[in-house]
Motif scaffolding. Structure first.
Motif, PDB file in Angstrom:
ATOM      1  N   LYS A  49     -51.703 -53.367  48.910  1.00  0.00           N
ATOM      2  CA  LYS A  49     -50.302 -52.927  48.844  1.00  0.00           C
ATOM      3  C   LYS A  49     -49.441 -53.992  48.169  1.00  0.00           C
ATOM      4  CE  LYS A  49     -50.766 -50.234  53.068  1.00  0.00           C
ATOM      5  NZ  LYS A  49     -51.269 -49.130  52.343  1.00  0.00           N
ATOM      6  N   HIS A  50     -48.556 -53.545  47.292  1.00  0.00           N
ATOM      7  CA  HIS A  50     -47.633 -54.444  46.596  1.00  0.00           C
ATOM      8  C   HIS A  50     -46.573 -54.902  47.595  1.00  0.00           C
ATOM      9  CE1 HIS A  50     -44.431 -54.816  43.171  1.00  0.00           C
ATOM     10  NE2 HIS A  50     -44.674 -55.960  43.775  1.00  0.00           N
ATOM     11  N   GLU A  71     -50.220 -58.736  46.166  1.00  0.00           N
ATOM     12  CA  GLU A  71     -50.726 -57.618  46.953  1.00  0.00           C
ATOM     13  C   GLU A  71     -51.447 -58.146  48.182  1.00  0.00           C
ATOM     14  OE1 GLU A  71     -53.279 -55.141  44.596  1.00  0.00           O
ATOM     15  OE2 GLU A  71     -51.627 -54.466  43.311  1.00  0.00           O
TER      16      GLU A  71
END
Length: 146
Positions: free
Chosen positions: A74-75, A70
């Motif tokens: 956010k991935h 991440e």
């Protein structure tokens, strides 16, 4: 019964080479996340220093040793299975680690034309990628010999 507090994240040291490239950053939803973090694509691409968080996924049905990457919450990618196993060994019971990372690529070039109106170079666009600066124990010997 009271559950113990989770262990704090550990910072994984690197050697400044940023050679570990996680998988899956090219998927469209991950490109959208990287674009949001990077701001926009540039003619010469980007090379943005960031901090990555490596998150173990013990409930992952495909691989309970999966480790997602991440950036900014956010991935953006997964570690390969081999690298995820090594990170899990280093983390022991911890669920999180941090490391230095770079968002790279993300170039966008307009088409260029010759004086006669013919196309000299077609418009082109490159995907973003992620590189992690992590030296894993099993890799230290390889880095010394290279």
């Amino acid at each position: 019964m009271h559950e113990p507090a989770p262990l704090p994240p550990v910072h994984l040291a690197g050697n400044g080479t940023f050679r570990l490239e996680p998988r899956g950053a090219g998927r469209s939803e991950r490109q959208d996340a990287l674009l949001e973090i990077a701001g926009r694509k540039h003619q010469g691409g980007v090379d943005i220093p960031v901090e990555a968080v490596l998150v173990r996924e013990p409930d992952n049905l495909v691989d309970p040793r999966a480790v997602r990457v991440e950036i900014g919450g956010k991935h953006v990618a997964y570690l390969s299975r081999e690298h995820a196993r090594e990170v899990c060994i280093v983390l022991q019971w911890r669920m999180l680690a941090t490391c230095a990372a770079r968002i790279v690529g993300g170039w966008k070039r307009e088409a260029t034309m010759n004086k006669d109106g013919s196309e000299r170079r077609a418009a082109s666009e490159g995907s973003f990628g992620v590189r992690l600066d992590v030296v894993l124990p099993a890799r230290e010997a390889e880095d010394v010999t290279e």
